[in-house]
Design a protein around this motif. Structure first.
Motif, PDB file in Angstrom:
ATOM      1  N   LEU A 196       0.811  -1.218   0.000  1.00 29.79           N
ATOM      2  CA  LEU A 196       0.000   0.000   0.000  1.00 29.79           C
ATOM      3  C   LEU A 196       0.845   1.269   0.000  1.00 29.79           C
ATOM      4  N   SER A 197       2.103   1.154   0.403  1.00 30.40           N
ATOM      5  CA  SER A 197       2.988   2.318   0.442  1.00 30.40           C
ATOM      6  C   SER A 197       3.473   2.720  -0.952  1.00 30.40           C
ATOM      7  N   PHE A 198       3.102   1.964  -1.973  1.00 27.65           N
ATOM      8  CA  PHE A 198       3.473   2.286  -3.346  1.00 27.65           C
ATOM      9  C   PHE A 198       2.321   2.961  -4.075  1.00 27.65           C
ATOM     10  N   GLN A 199       2.681   3.925  -4.911  1.00 30.91           N
ATOM     11  CA  GLN A 199       1.713   4.562  -5.790  1.00 30.91           C
ATOM     12  C   GLN A 199       1.917   3.999  -7.192  1.00 30.91           C
ATOM     13  N   MET A 200       0.888   4.146  -8.037  1.00 26.97           N
ATOM     14  CA  MET A 200       0.996   3.606  -9.392  1.00 26.97           C
ATOM     15  C   MET A 200       0.604   4.667 -10.414  1.00 26.97           C
ATOM     16  N   LEU A 201       1.432   4.754 -11.459  1.00 29.05           N
ATOM     17  CA  LEU A 201       1.158   5.621 -12.595  1.00 29.05           C
ATOM     18  C   LEU A 201       1.107   4.744 -13.839  1.00 29.05           C
ATOM     19  N   VAL A 202      -0.057   4.713 -14.488  1.00 29.56           N
ATOM     20  CA  VAL A 202      -0.240   3.881 -15.674  1.00 29.56           C
ATOM     21  C   VAL A 202      -0.147   4.761 -16.915  1.00 29.56           C
ATOM     22  N   LEU A 203       0.687   4.344 -17.867  1.00 29.62           N
ATOM     23  CA  LEU A 203       0.843   5.052 -19.133  1.00 29.62           C
ATOM     24  C   LEU A 203       0.296   4.144 -20.233  1.00 29.62           C
ATOM     25  N   ASP A 204      -0.873   4.489 -20.767  1.00 25.63           N
ATOM     26  CA  ASP A 204      -1.477   3.633 -21.787  1.00 25.63           C
ATOM     27  C   ASP A 204      -2.611   4.382 -22.480  1.00 25.63           C
ATOM     28  N   SER A 205      -3.250   3.704 -23.389  1.00 25.57           N
ATOM     29  CA  SER A 205      -4.400   4.253 -24.101  1.00 25.57           C
ATOM     30  C   SER A 205      -5.547   4.478 -23.116  1.00 25.57           C
ATOM     31  N   PRO A 206      -6.247   5.611 -23.219  1.00 27.89           N
ATOM     32  CA  PRO A 206      -7.368   5.866 -22.310  1.00 27.89           C
ATOM     33  C   PRO A 206      -8.452   4.784 -22.381  1.00 27.89           C
ATOM     34  N   ASN A 207      -8.567   4.105 -23.512  1.00 26.50           N
ATOM     35  CA  ASN A 207      -9.571   3.038 -23.646  1.00 26.50           C
ATOM     36  C   ASN A 207      -9.381   1.973 -22.578  1.00 26.50           C
ATOM     37  N   LEU A 208      -8.137   1.717 -22.209  1.00 25.96           N
ATOM     38  CA  LEU A 208      -7.831   0.653 -21.262  1.00 25.96           C
ATOM     39  C   LEU A 208      -8.302   0.987 -19.855  1.00 25.96           C
ATOM     40  N   TRP A 209      -8.072   2.225 -19.425  1.00 26.03           N
ATOM     41  CA  TRP A 209      -8.327   2.534 -18.023  1.00 26.03           C
ATOM     42  C   TRP A 209      -9.525   3.413 -17.752  1.00 26.03           C
ATOM     43  N   GLU A 210     -10.192   3.935 -18.753  1.00 30.17           N
ATOM     44  CA  GLU A 210     -11.342   4.802 -18.504  1.00 30.17           C
ATOM     45  C   GLU A 210     -12.468   4.071 -17.793  1.00 30.17           C
ATOM     46  N   GLU A 211     -12.629   2.787 -18.056  1.00 32.85           N
ATOM     47  CA  GLU A 211     -13.683   2.024 -17.403  1.00 32.85           C
ATOM     48  C   GLU A 211     -13.342   1.744 -15.940  1.00 32.85           C
ATOM     49  N   GLU A 212     -12.092   1.667 -15.606  1.00 30.78           N
ATOM     50  CA  GLU A 212     -11.653   1.244 -14.270  1.00 30.78           C
ATOM     51  C   GLU A 212     -11.856   2.313 -13.200  1.00 30.78           C
ATOM     52  N   LYS A 213     -11.443   3.541 -13.449  1.00 35.80           N
ATOM     53  CA  LYS A 213     -11.563   4.666 -12.520  1.00 35.80           C
ATOM     54  C   LYS A 213     -11.328   4.281 -11.060  1.00 35.80           C
ATOM     55  N   ARG A 214     -10.098   4.030 -10.731  1.00 40.31           N
ATOM     56  CA  ARG A 214      -9.726   3.721  -9.341  1.00 40.31           C
ATOM     57  C   ARG A 214      -9.006   4.915  -8.754  1.00 40.31           C
ATOM     58  N   GLY A 215      -9.310   5.240  -7.529  1.00 39.51           N
ATOM     59  CA  GLY A 215      -8.715   6.400  -6.880  1.00 39.51           C
ATOM     60  C   GLY A 215      -7.245   6.251  -6.537  1.00 39.51           C
ATOM     61  N   ASP A 216      -6.758   5.024  -6.436  1.00 37.54           N
ATOM     62  CA  ASP A 216      -5.373   4.821  -6.021  1.00 37.54           C
ATOM     63  C   ASP A 216      -4.415   4.632  -7.198  1.00 37.54           C
ATOM     64  N   ILE A 217      -4.917   4.843  -8.412  1.00 33.96           N
ATOM     65  CA  ILE A 217      -4.076   4.710  -9.607  1.00 33.96           C
ATOM     66  C   ILE A 217      -4.214   5.985 -10.438  1.00 33.96           C
ATOM     67  N   ILE A 218      -3.076   6.554 -10.817  1.00 30.35           N
ATOM     68  CA  ILE A 218      -3.082   7.728 -11.685  1.00 30.35           C
ATOM     69  C   ILE A 218      -2.747   7.262 -13.091  1.00 30.35           C
ATOM     70  N   CYS A 219      -3.469   7.788 -14.072  1.00 30.92           N
ATOM     71  CA  CYS A 219      -3.281   7.348 -15.451  1.00 30.92           C
ATOM     72  C   CYS A 219      -2.964   8.536 -16.355  1.00 30.92           C
ATOM     73  N   LEU A 220      -2.030   8.325 -17.261  1.00 32.99           N
ATOM     74  CA  LEU A 220      -1.723   9.305 -18.316  1.00 32.99           C
ATOM     75  C   LEU A 220      -1.882   8.602 -19.652  1.00 32.99           C
ATOM     76  N   SER A 221      -2.446   9.330 -20.614  1.00 31.57           N
ATOM     77  CA  SER A 221      -2.689   8.694 -21.910  1.00 31.57           C
ATOM     78  C   SER A 221      -1.467   8.793 -22.820  1.00 31.57           C
ATOM     79  N   MET A 222      -1.372   7.799 -23.673  1.00 26.81           N
ATOM     80  CA  MET A 222      -0.319   7.757 -24.684  1.00 26.81           C
ATOM     81  C   MET A 222      -0.908   8.291 -25.973  1.00 26.81           C
ATOM     82  N   PRO A 223      -0.192   8.933 -26.839  1.00 28.17           N
ATOM     83  CA  PRO A 223       1.246   9.248 -26.731  1.00 28.17           C
ATOM     84  C   PRO A 223       1.491  10.230 -25.585  1.00 28.17           C
ATOM     85  N   LEU A 224       2.638  10.077 -25.021  1.00 28.01           N
ATOM     86  CA  LEU A 224       3.001  10.773 -23.796  1.00 28.01           C
ATOM     87  C   LEU A 224       3.672  12.110 -24.078  1.00 28.01           C
TER      88      LEU A 224
END
Length: 182
Positions: free
Chosen positions: A70-98
Motif C-alpha cells: 500500500l505504500s506504493f503509488q501507481m502511474l499507468v501510461l497507456d491508451s485511455p480506452n484501457l483505463w477509462e472504465e476502471e476509474k480507481r482512486g489509487d491509480i493515476i493514469c496518463l494517456s499515450m502518446p506521452l
C-alpha cells in the motif's frame, strides 16, 4: 529521493521512460518487463512509485496494484480506452502518446505526496504514550544505576539494542527491564 520502478512489456520502452526520468532528475531504482519482477523490487523497498503500461508480459496493471504494498503509488501510461472504465482512486493514469512535461509534472506531484506520507508516518511513529515514555525512562534509570551510565549513554544503549534486535525503543526498554529487573 523516491524510488521508481518502471515496468513495460518491451524493455526498449521501459528504458526510454527511464532515460526521460533520469534526465529530469528522478531516481529510477529498477526497469523490468514483468509484474512479478516489479513486485520483487517493490518488496526490497519501503515505498515508491511504479510506472507501468496497462498490460505487462504476465499481468494487467490492476493485478499489479492488488499485489503491491500500500505504500506504493501507481502511474499507468497507456491508451485511455484501457483505463477509462476502471476509474480507481489509487491509480493515476496518463494517456499515450506521452508528453514529457505531463509525465514529469505528474511524477513530481506523486513524489511530493509520497514524501508527505513518509513525514506523517515518521511523526506518528515518534509519538509515544505516557506509559511508553515511563517504560523507557525506567529502563534508562536502571541502566544508569546498575551500569554507572550517564542518561545519554543509557539512551544510546537503548537505541542500539533497539536497532540490533529490530524492535522499537519501547520494546527494547521492556526487554531490558525484564532482564535487569527480574
Amino acid at each position: 529521493m523516491i524510488n521508481i520502478i518502471v515496468v513495460f512489456p518491451k524493455i526498449e520502452n521501459a528504458k526510454r521512460i527511464k532515460s526521460i526520468l533520469i534526465k529530469s532528475g528522478f531516481l529510477v531504482h529498477a526497469v523490468c518487463t514483468t509484474g512479478a519482477k516489479a513486485l520483487q523490487y517493490a518488496d526490497m523497498l519501503e515505498d515508491g512509485i511504479v510506472i507501468c503500461a496497462g498490460r505487462m508480459q504476465d499481468m494487467m496493471y490492476t493485478q499489479l496494484r492488488e499485489y503491491l504494498p500500500l505504500s506504493f503509488q501507481m502511474l499507468v501510461l497507456d491508451s485511455p480506452n484501457l483505463w477509462e472504465e476502471e476509474k480507481r482512486g489509487d491509480i493515476i493514469c496518463l494517456s499515450m502518446p506521452l508528453k514529457v512535461h505531463e509525465l514529469t509534472s505528474t511524477l513530481e506531484m506523486m513524489c511530493h505526496s509520497q514524501l508527505r506520507a513518509r513525514k506523517k508516518q515518521k511523526s506518528m511513529s515518534q509519538r509515544r504514550s505516557k506509559e511508553e515514555e515511563q517504560l523507557i525512562r525506567r529502563a534508562k534509570e536502571i541502566l544508569m544505576e546498575r551500569n554507572h551510565m550517564t542518561e545519554k549513554e543509557a539512551h544510546r544503549y537503548l537505541q542500539k539494542s533497539s536497532m540490533d534486535s529490530g524492535t522499537s525503543l519501547t520494546e527494547a526498554a521492556q526487554m531490558i527491564l525484564c532482564m535487569l529487573d527480574g
